[in-house]
Design a protein around this motif. Structure first.
Motif, PDB file in Angstrom:
ATOM      1  N   UNK A  36     -12.092  10.925   4.853  1.00  0.00           N
ATOM      2  CA  UNK A  36     -11.034  11.444   5.191  1.00  0.00           C
ATOM      3  C   UNK A  36      -9.649  10.474   4.855  1.00  0.00           C
ATOM      4  N   UNK A  37      -9.856   9.122   5.111  1.00  0.00           N
ATOM      5  CA  UNK A  37      -8.625   8.270   4.967  1.00  0.00           C
ATOM      6  C   UNK A  37      -7.162   8.745   5.463  1.00  0.00           C
ATOM      7  N   UNK A  38      -7.448   8.937   6.877  1.00  0.00           N
ATOM      8  CA  UNK A  38      -6.359   9.866   7.302  1.00  0.00           C
ATOM      9  C   UNK A  38      -4.859   9.040   7.536  1.00  0.00           C
ATOM     10  N   UNK A  39      -5.218   7.598   7.497  1.00  0.00           N
ATOM     11  CA  UNK A  39      -4.008   6.723   7.086  1.00  0.00           C
ATOM     12  C   UNK A  39      -2.785   7.199   6.179  1.00  0.00           C
ATOM     13  N   UNK A  40      -3.382   8.009   5.133  1.00  0.00           N
ATOM     14  CA  UNK A  40      -2.701   8.116   3.965  1.00  0.00           C
ATOM     15  C   UNK A  40      -1.842   9.502   4.473  1.00  0.00           C
ATOM     16  N   UNK A  41      -2.270  10.012   5.390  1.00  0.00           N
ATOM     17  CA  UNK A  41      -1.608  11.210   5.631  1.00  0.00           C
ATOM     18  C   UNK A  41      -0.422  10.993   6.830  1.00  0.00           C
ATOM     19  N   UNK A  42      -0.064   9.942   7.152  1.00  0.00           N
ATOM     20  CA  UNK A  42       0.542   9.549   8.016  1.00  0.00           C
ATOM     21  C   UNK A  42       2.383   9.766   7.544  1.00  0.00           C
ATOM     22  N   UNK A 163      -5.313   0.718   8.384  1.00  0.00           N
ATOM     23  CA  UNK A 163      -3.752   0.483   8.871  1.00  0.00           C
ATOM     24  C   UNK A 163      -3.242  -0.621   7.839  1.00  0.00           C
ATOM     25  N   UNK A 164      -3.857  -1.847   7.891  1.00  0.00           N
ATOM     26  CA  UNK A 164      -3.423  -2.757   7.246  1.00  0.00           C
ATOM     27  C   UNK A 164      -3.354  -2.597   5.813  1.00  0.00           C
ATOM     28  N   UNK A 165      -4.238  -1.961   5.252  1.00  0.00           N
ATOM     29  CA  UNK A 165      -4.127  -1.620   3.685  1.00  0.00           C
ATOM     30  C   UNK A 165      -2.712  -0.783   3.518  1.00  0.00           C
ATOM     31  N   UNK A 166      -2.602   0.396   4.488  1.00  0.00           N
ATOM     32  CA  UNK A 166      -1.123   0.864   3.959  1.00  0.00           C
ATOM     33  C   UNK A 166      -0.004   0.146   4.380  1.00  0.00           C
ATOM     34  N   UNK A 167      -0.047  -0.807   5.442  1.00  0.00           N
ATOM     35  CA  UNK A 167       1.005  -1.502   5.633  1.00  0.00           C
ATOM     36  C   UNK A 167       1.329  -2.740   4.984  1.00  0.00           C
ATOM     37  N   UNK A 168       0.393  -3.286   4.220  1.00  0.00           N
ATOM     38  CA  UNK A 168       0.466  -4.405   3.613  1.00  0.00           C
ATOM     39  C   UNK A 168       0.067  -4.657   2.136  1.00  0.00           C
ATOM     40  N   UNK A 169      -0.840  -3.778   1.720  1.00  0.00           N
ATOM     41  CA  UNK A 169      -1.642  -3.966   0.470  1.00  0.00           C
ATOM     42  C   UNK A 169      -1.246  -2.550  -0.264  1.00  0.00           C
ATOM     43  N   UNK A 170      -0.122  -2.114  -0.634  1.00  0.00           N
ATOM     44  CA  UNK A 170       0.179  -1.024  -1.309  1.00  0.00           C
ATOM     45  C   UNK A 170      -0.203  -0.823  -2.831  1.00  0.00           C
ATOM     46  N   UNK A 267     -11.126   1.110  -0.852  1.00  0.00           N
ATOM     47  CA  UNK A 267      -9.625   0.657  -0.808  1.00  0.00           C
ATOM     48  C   UNK A 267      -9.302  -0.098   0.142  1.00  0.00           C
ATOM     49  N   UNK A 268     -10.409  -0.174   1.253  1.00  0.00           N
ATOM     50  CA  UNK A 268      -9.670  -0.955   2.548  1.00  0.00           C
ATOM     51  C   UNK A 268     -10.381  -2.283   2.641  1.00  0.00           C
ATOM     52  N   UNK A 269     -11.463  -2.582   1.724  1.00  0.00           N
ATOM     53  CA  UNK A 269     -12.246  -3.470   1.976  1.00  0.00           C
ATOM     54  C   UNK A 269     -11.651  -5.050   2.020  1.00  0.00           C
ATOM     55  N   UNK A 270     -10.454  -5.138   0.926  1.00  0.00           N
ATOM     56  CA  UNK A 270      -9.800  -6.403   1.065  1.00  0.00           C
ATOM     57  C   UNK A 270      -9.140  -6.882   2.392  1.00  0.00           C
ATOM     58  N   UNK A 271      -8.468  -5.506   2.827  1.00  0.00           N
ATOM     59  CA  UNK A 271      -7.781  -5.908   3.934  1.00  0.00           C
ATOM     60  C   UNK A 271      -8.510  -6.101   5.166  1.00  0.00           C
ATOM     61  N   UNK A 272      -9.961  -5.469   5.112  1.00  0.00           N
ATOM     62  CA  UNK A 272     -10.843  -5.636   6.394  1.00  0.00           C
ATOM     63  C   UNK A 272     -11.534  -7.168   6.176  1.00  0.00           C
TER      64      UNK A 272
END
Length: 308
Positions: A36-42, A163-170, A267-272
């Motif tokens: 889903x990657x719902x964060x990209x739809x915010x 969340x942290x990927x979207x917010x900090x690692x564009x 896509x989010x493993x680095x932030x994790x």
């Protein structure tokens, strides 16, 4: 009975079908996952966009069909931080119910922490003593500690991997400045949070759960003998800190070539990894064990307990 657990998270909508009865280990029968990657739809307002709403409804509908095909007796359907925090979350829940017939229960962050802690306690048993749990989801990070099935302290932080990927690692791959900014942000929140646990006894076991933690442990962890035939998966902070900078230099579409890194988490493993590293650092943890059970299993156990 045959139970279906439908988990509407920030990254995936995941259906787990198990055969279960009170006093026994739930036996998985099948699973179905929609990325889903719902964060990209915010939207900037925090609302889920129309495209995101449609993606949620379609994914829940697909999960409900799979559950019906599996012949479940009961559906346990829940949603976590993305729907919990969106201003239009209640409207999305109503639309999901109207179009799919699925009534989603929205869990609070503390609910997530406490139910996941129950699952981890049951997996490790009473002999594990005092435990400290880290669980990284797509939208939030849950931390809990205690010596019983109900933790003495349970908190939720807005430090999920999505969340942290979207917010900090564009950027893909992220820049050194972006990863440093995320580390600083996470460290600030976690240093304050760690004080809430300062009076707790030293845990006999530190446990990580969730798909993000398991992925990182398969990449950078090691195996040790378990109590039964199943080995324990361990992850040292030093190994994690060795791998995360290297992961950050690899484009997302190339990361699934590495052990443990799946397409839905790439896509989010680095932030994790950054969040987990800073969590271990704030709590002075050098090594953690990885639990195969997490929130979904906790909900099954809780449901069976209530039946009893």
């Amino acid at each position: 009975m045959r139970l279906g657990v439908l988990d509407v998270g920030s990254n995936t909508v995941n259906l787990l079908v198990v055969d279960a009865h009170r006093g026994a280990r739930p036996v998985p029968q099948s699973s179905h996952k929609s990325v889903l990657r719902l964060m990209r739809y915010l939207e900037p307002s925090g609302q889920i966009s129309p495209e995101g709403v449609r993606a949620v409804v379609d994914a829940v509908g697909a999960g409900a069909k799979q559950a019906a095909d599996a012949g479940i007796d009961e559906m346990l359907a829940f949603a976590t931080s993305a729907l919990r925090e969106a201003p239009n979350g209640p409207a999305v829940l109503d639309l999901v119910a109207a179009e799919t017939g699925v009534q989603l229960q929205v869990l609070t962050g503390e609910d997530e922490a406490r139910i996941t802690f129950l699952a981890v306690r049951r997996w490790y048993g009473w002999s594990a003593g005092d435990m400290l749990l880290f669980d990284i989801g797509g939208g939030s990070l849950e931390i809990a500690a205690g010596g019983s099935e109900n933790p003495d302290v349970a908190v939720s932080l807005p430090l999920g991997a999505g969340r942290t990927t979207i917010g900090f690692l564009p950027d893909d791959p992220p820049t050194a400045q972006q990863t440093a900014a995320l580390r600083e942000h996470a460290a600030g929140l976690l240093t304050t949070t760690a004080r809430l646990f300062a009076d707790r006894p030293k845990p006999a076991h530190v446990v990580g759960s969730s798909k993000t933690v398991r992925s990182l442990a398969r990449l950078a962890g090691s195996l040790a003998d378990g109590v039964g035939p199943q080995d324990r998966l361990l992850l040292r902070r030093s190994a994690l800190d060795d791998w995360v900078p290297r992961l950050a230099k690899i484009p997302a579409d190339s990361r699934p070539a590495l052990p443990g890194i799946t397409v839905d988490r790439t896509f989010q493993i680095v932030a994790g990894g950054i969040v987990l590293s800073e969590t271990m650092r704030a709590f002075k943890v050098a090594e953690l064990e990885v639990s195969p059970w997490a929130l979904r299993e906790g909900l099954i156990l809780l449901y069976l307990d209530r039946l009893g």
